[in-house]
Design a protein around this motif. Structure first.
Motif, PDB file in Angstrom:
ATOM      1  N   ALA A  50       0.806  -1.226   0.000  1.00  0.00           N
ATOM      2  CA  ALA A  50       0.000   0.000   0.000  1.00  0.00           C
ATOM      3  C   ALA A  50       0.836   1.272   0.000  1.00  0.00           C
ATOM      4  N   PRO A  51       1.858   1.432   0.875  1.00  0.00           N
ATOM      5  CA  PRO A  51       2.653   2.678   0.823  1.00  0.00           C
ATOM      6  C   PRO A  51       3.355   2.884  -0.513  1.00  0.00           C
ATOM      7  N   LEU A  52       3.894   1.792  -1.072  1.00  0.00           N
ATOM      8  CA  LEU A  52       4.561   1.905  -2.369  1.00  0.00           C
ATOM      9  C   LEU A  52       3.581   2.273  -3.475  1.00  0.00           C
ATOM     10  N   VAL A  53       2.394   1.699  -3.420  1.00  0.00           N
ATOM     11  CA  VAL A  53       1.377   2.008  -4.426  1.00  0.00           C
ATOM     12  C   VAL A  53       0.983   3.472  -4.362  1.00  0.00           C
ATOM     13  N   LEU A  54       0.796   4.000  -3.156  1.00  0.00           N
ATOM     14  CA  LEU A  54       0.436   5.413  -3.020  1.00  0.00           C
ATOM     15  C   LEU A  54       1.553   6.319  -3.504  1.00  0.00           C
ATOM     16  N   TRP A  55       2.792   5.967  -3.201  1.00  0.00           N
ATOM     17  CA  TRP A  55       3.920   6.782  -3.642  1.00  0.00           C
ATOM     18  C   TRP A  55       4.044   6.790  -5.162  1.00  0.00           C
ATOM     19  N   LYS A  56       3.927   5.622  -5.779  1.00  0.00           N
ATOM     20  CA  LYS A  56       4.024   5.538  -7.235  1.00  0.00           C
ATOM     21  C   LYS A  56       2.828   6.194  -7.916  1.00  0.00           C
ATOM     22  N   SER A  57       1.642   6.048  -7.315  1.00  0.00           N
ATOM     23  CA  SER A  57       0.456   6.667  -7.915  1.00  0.00           C
ATOM     24  C   SER A  57       0.533   8.179  -7.864  1.00  0.00           C
ATOM     25  N   LEU A  77      -4.263  12.505  -3.696  1.00  0.00           N
ATOM     26  CA  LEU A  77      -3.560  11.605  -2.787  1.00  0.00           C
ATOM     27  C   LEU A  77      -4.425  11.222  -1.585  1.00  0.00           C
ATOM     28  N   ALA A  78      -5.174  12.196  -1.056  1.00  0.00           N
ATOM     29  CA  ALA A  78      -6.069  11.897   0.071  1.00  0.00           C
ATOM     30  C   ALA A  78      -7.170  10.921  -0.348  1.00  0.00           C
ATOM     31  N   THR A  79      -7.713  11.091  -1.560  1.00  0.00           N
ATOM     32  CA  THR A  79      -8.753  10.178  -2.049  1.00  0.00           C
ATOM     33  C   THR A  79      -8.206   8.777  -2.227  1.00  0.00           C
ATOM     34  N   MET A  80      -7.003   8.663  -2.823  1.00  0.00           N
ATOM     35  CA  MET A  80      -6.400   7.346  -3.007  1.00  0.00           C
ATOM     36  C   MET A  80      -6.093   6.689  -1.670  1.00  0.00           C
ATOM     37  N   THR A  81      -5.618   7.463  -0.706  1.00  0.00           N
ATOM     38  CA  THR A  81      -5.335   6.907   0.615  1.00  0.00           C
ATOM     39  C   THR A  81      -6.605   6.393   1.283  1.00  0.00           C
ATOM     40  N   VAL A 156       1.970  -0.689 -12.891  1.00  0.00           N
ATOM     41  CA  VAL A 156       1.567  -1.738 -11.948  1.00  0.00           C
ATOM     42  C   VAL A 156       0.920  -1.123 -10.713  1.00  0.00           C
ATOM     43  N   ALA A 157       1.522  -0.043 -10.214  1.00  0.00           N
ATOM     44  CA  ALA A 157       0.944   0.634  -9.054  1.00  0.00           C
ATOM     45  C   ALA A 157      -0.444   1.180  -9.374  1.00  0.00           C
ATOM     46  N   TYR A 158      -0.630   1.682 -10.581  1.00  0.00           N
ATOM     47  CA  TYR A 158      -1.943   2.194 -10.972  1.00  0.00           C
ATOM     48  C   TYR A 158      -2.969   1.062 -11.040  1.00  0.00           C
ATOM     49  N   GLY A 159      -2.548  -0.114 -11.520  1.00  0.00           N
ATOM     50  CA  GLY A 159      -3.455  -1.256 -11.550  1.00  0.00           C
ATOM     51  C   GLY A 159      -3.860  -1.704 -10.164  1.00  0.00           C
ATOM     52  N   VAL A 160      -2.906  -1.748  -9.232  1.00  0.00           N
ATOM     53  CA  VAL A 160      -3.237  -2.112  -7.851  1.00  0.00           C
ATOM     54  C   VAL A 160      -4.138  -1.059  -7.216  1.00  0.00           C
ATOM     55  N   GLN A 161      -3.894   0.212  -7.568  1.00  0.00           N
ATOM     56  CA  GLN A 161      -4.741   1.285  -7.050  1.00  0.00           C
ATOM     57  C   GLN A 161      -6.178   1.146  -7.561  1.00  0.00           C
ATOM     58  N   LEU A 162      -6.335   0.734  -8.814  1.00  0.00           N
ATOM     59  CA  LEU A 162      -7.679   0.478  -9.332  1.00  0.00           C
ATOM     60  C   LEU A 162      -8.349  -0.670  -8.578  1.00  0.00           C
ATOM     61  N   PHE A 229     -19.223   9.316   0.734  1.00  0.00           N
ATOM     62  CA  PHE A 229     -19.629  10.695   0.984  1.00  0.00           C
ATOM     63  C   PHE A 229     -18.423  11.628   1.019  1.00  0.00           C
ATOM     64  N   VAL A 230     -17.333  11.199   1.641  1.00  0.00           N
ATOM     65  CA  VAL A 230     -16.125  12.030   1.659  1.00  0.00           C
ATOM     66  C   VAL A 230     -15.589  12.227   0.245  1.00  0.00           C
ATOM     67  N   ASN A 231     -15.590  11.163  -0.567  1.00  0.00           N
ATOM     68  CA  ASN A 231     -15.139  11.301  -1.956  1.00  0.00           C
ATOM     69  C   ASN A 231     -16.040  12.248  -2.744  1.00  0.00           C
ATOM     70  N   ILE A 232     -17.340  12.188  -2.481  1.00  0.00           N
ATOM     71  CA  ILE A 232     -18.261  13.110  -3.163  1.00  0.00           C
ATOM     72  C   ILE A 232     -17.966  14.544  -2.757  1.00  0.00           C
ATOM     73  N   MET A 233     -17.737  14.789  -1.467  1.00  0.00           N
ATOM     74  CA  MET A 233     -17.414  16.130  -1.008  1.00  0.00           C
ATOM     75  C   MET A 233     -16.100  16.633  -1.612  1.00  0.00           C
ATOM     76  N   VAL A 234     -15.117  15.745  -1.688  1.00  0.00           N
ATOM     77  CA  VAL A 234     -13.830  16.130  -2.277  1.00  0.00           C
ATOM     78  C   VAL A 234     -13.993  16.457  -3.755  1.00  0.00           C
ATOM     79  N   ASN A 235     -14.765  15.658  -4.467  1.00  0.00           N
ATOM     80  CA  ASN A 235     -14.997  15.932  -5.890  1.00  0.00           C
ATOM     81  C   ASN A 235     -15.804  17.210  -6.094  1.00  0.00           C
ATOM     82  N   ILE A 236     -16.751  17.478  -5.203  1.00  0.00           N
ATOM     83  CA  ILE A 236     -17.500  18.735  -5.299  1.00  0.00           C
ATOM     84  C   ILE A 236     -16.566  19.928  -5.103  1.00  0.00           C
ATOM     85  N   TYR A 237     -15.667  19.807  -4.114  1.00  0.00           N
ATOM     86  CA  TYR A 237     -14.711  20.889  -3.876  1.00  0.00           C
ATOM     87  C   TYR A 237     -13.828  21.115  -5.103  1.00  0.00           C
ATOM     88  N   ALA A 238     -13.324  20.020  -5.673  1.00  0.00           N
ATOM     89  CA  ALA A 238     -12.480  20.155  -6.871  1.00  0.00           C
ATOM     90  C   ALA A 238     -13.270  20.716  -8.045  1.00  0.00           C
TER      91      ALA A 238
END
Length: 357
Positions: A50-57, A77-81, A156-162, A229-238
């Protein structure tokens, strides 16, 4: 469609759960130890990665030719985490409570063999499955545009993130499908002859099944609702920040926000209708007069308080004692989101006015 097992959405969902390790057991009770061991090793491997995937993503945004702001990178990064933490929590919870989950899924599978989904329920289930597939396919344009410039480690990191991102989506589809199955049981019971003894027996059986369903899945439902809900709020903010600063509409952000909102609303709406059907069945039981064999109505009313047997109670999707999954909770989420949008707009316009001055 709902009569053929090989195209049934519930059967397909069970296979997806087993593929993503959300169901760390085998139906039938054979080879359970090997399945549990494989699921445990997968969980440990994903936790270590997980830490490596987040760093590469996060480094992928630097590799593309699109310049993103610091706020956008922080939000991404917060959404992926959050997706990674929720996926690992779901996998760990199901592995820890695999016995209860296995018994519940086996009971739902037996129930599904006796009670098939209606055409409408099957249609809604497949629409939700196709919506999740559309959400997954939204990653294809990014891979086609930037995939050639990314190293294999980031791909590979993007695939694991998906994988992490869509564990929650598949989990939500499973909860939605199970709720539709229980809702279909209540609908079948309504179409039968109003025999009170049978109604009381079935009402108690469905109530116990609903309680077990909520007990097993309440942590996952809480994580699903909170994360969505947090992801929706983050996307609304963006979305609002992009609209105010550049006066444009980002289609990727708006599509992601819309898909998340529809998926969350579908789960809440199915739970709400299941509770309504349970309350209606309880009311029907109370309206019918139960008279035991060998007694007239007058004798039964004179000897014991009426009715002799009472329904068990209304089924409630009470999640961790925090909230009940119904329409009032959905209205609360919508009102909070609207207040959030107003605050963002007011703050953004104030910053613009101060900048002009």
């Amino acid at each position: 469609m709902s009569r053929l097992p090989h195209v049934c959405g519930l059967c397909l969902l069970l296979r997806f759960w087993q593929l993503l390790a959300l169901a760390p057991f085998r139906l039938g009770g054979t080879g359970q130890r090997w399945v549990t061991l494989i699921a445990l090793l997968r969980l440990l491997l994903l936790t270590a990665m997980a830490p490596l995937v987040l760093w590469k993503s996060a480094a992928m945004y630097e590799a593309t030719n699109v310049r993103h702001s610091t706020a956008f990178k922080t939000i991404a990064l917060a959404t992926m985490t959050g997706d990674v933490c929720i996926a690992l929590a779901l996998l760990a919870s199901h592995l820890l409570h695999r016995r209860e989950l296995g018994h519940l899924v086996n009971d739902l599978a037996r129930l599904h063999r006796r009670t098939r989904l209606s055409w409408w329920s099957t249609l809604f289930l497949w629409l939700k499955l196709l919506l999740s597939l559309y959400d997954l396919l939204c990653s294809v344009p990014f891979l086609k545009g930037a995939g050639a410039r990314l190293p294999w480690s980031q791909l590979v990191a993007y695939g694991v993130q998906l994988y992490f991102q869509h564990v929650a989506s598949v989990y939500g589809n499973g909860v939605f499908g199970g709720t539709l199955l229980m809702l279909e049981c209540y609908a079948h019971l309504e179409r039968e002859e109003p025999n009170l003894a049978r109604l009381l027996k079935k009402e108690a059986s469905w109530w116990r099944l609903t309680r077990r369903f909520v007990k097993v899945f309440q942590l996952g439902i809480f994580l699903l609702v909170f994360g969505s809900f947090v992801n929706i709020m983050v996307n609304i903010y963006a979305f609002m920040s992009y609209y105010v600063s550049l006066h444009g509409v980002p289609l990727t952000i708006s599509n992601n926000c819309l898909v998340l909102a529809i998926q969350l609303f579908a789960v809440i709406l199915a739970a709400h209708f299941c509770q309504l059907k349970s309350a209606k069945l309880r009311t029907t039981c109370l309206q019918l007069q139960y008279v035991p064999e060998g007694l007239t109505q007058e004798q039964a009313m004179a000897s014991t308080p009426f009715p002799l047997l009472s329904p068990t109670g209304n089924a409630k999707f009470r999640i961790l004692g925090v909230f009940i999954l119904d329409n009032s909770f959905w209205l609360f989420l919508v009102s909070y989101a609207m207040n959030f949008i107003v605050v963002i707009l007011q703050t953004s316009f104030e910053h613009i006015n101060h900048g002009e001055i």
